[in-house]
Design a protein around this motif. Structure first.
Motif, PDB file in Angstrom:
ATOM      1  N   GLY A  93     -30.544 -76.990 -21.506  1.00 39.06           N
ATOM      2  CA  GLY A  93     -30.050 -77.859 -20.438  1.00 39.06           C
ATOM      3  C   GLY A  93     -29.596 -79.210 -20.966  1.00 39.06           C
ATOM      4  O   GLY A  93     -28.535 -79.703 -20.577  1.00 39.06           O
ATOM      5  N   TRP A 125     -30.213 -74.377 -16.267  1.00 40.18           N
ATOM      6  CA  TRP A 125     -31.230 -74.320 -17.316  1.00 40.18           C
ATOM      7  C   TRP A 125     -32.452 -75.143 -16.935  1.00 40.18           C
ATOM      8  O   TRP A 125     -33.589 -74.728 -17.211  1.00 40.18           O
ATOM      9  N   TYR A 126     -32.231 -76.300 -16.306  1.00 37.33           N
ATOM     10  CA  TYR A 126     -33.364 -77.120 -15.877  1.00 37.33           C
ATOM     11  C   TYR A 126     -34.199 -76.391 -14.821  1.00 37.33           C
ATOM     12  O   TYR A 126     -35.424 -76.505 -14.805  1.00 37.33           O
TER      13      TYR A 126
END
Length: 171
Positions: A93, A125-126
């Motif tokens: 991320g 992604w986070y």
């Protein structure tokens, strides 16, 4: 003119802690190219050093403003070597977010759409990192919120749109 090739000298295993400190200092003084070099020297001796793999990803993404394509290739080659699933998702991320920032910084045609795509990738992604984060670690949430604010506050950062471009026809 032929460029001279050098055989790199290996560092000793005992020198790794000191080399890590030097790499951290070089990142702090914005000489990420030097930090990258040190990380690569350490990884030649200790290829699975997780701290150094993360630092290499950060040193590489520090350099995104100068050269996007080759840097991201090196980042994508390094990220799978990070073994902790949370760390791998979080730093993937970070790499995507920094890629978005680099697109904005360069300001080329279409950079707002490319930045948007990168920020949305980072946010994905986070979210993956958030789902598996250690207790008390909300770093992924903080980064997700930063990306959301960047998208919301910058009119240039928007999804790609189709344009009604028609090429000129020659007579």
């Amino acid at each position: 003119m032929v460029k001279e090739q050098f055989k790199l000298k290996p560092i000793s295993r005992e020198a790794i802690p000191r080399a890590i400190q030097k790499a951290e200092r070089y990142r702090l003084i914005n000489q990420s190219w030097a930090a990258e070099s040190i990380c690569r020297d350490i990884l030649e001796i200790d290829p699975a050093n997780q701290q150094v793999l993360v630092m290499l990803v950060l040193a590489l993404t520090d350099q995104l403003a100068e050269g996007h394509g080759t840097v991201m290739k090196a980042v994508h080659e390094t990220l799978p070597r990070i073994t902790d699933p949370y760390q791998r998702a979080y730093y993937t991320g970070i790499a995507a977010e920094r890629s978005g920032q680099a697109h904005l910084h360069r300001g080329a045609m279409g950079s707002g759409g490319m930045a948007y795509d990168s920020f949305r990738e980072a946010m994905n992604w986070y979210e993956k990192a958030e789902a598996i984060r250690p207790a008390g670690n909300d770093d992924a949430i903080l980064r997700w919120n930063t990306c959301a604010r960047l998208i919301s506050s910058n009119a240039l950062v928007a999804p790609h749109t189709e344009t009604a471009y028609e090429p000129a026809l020659e007579d």
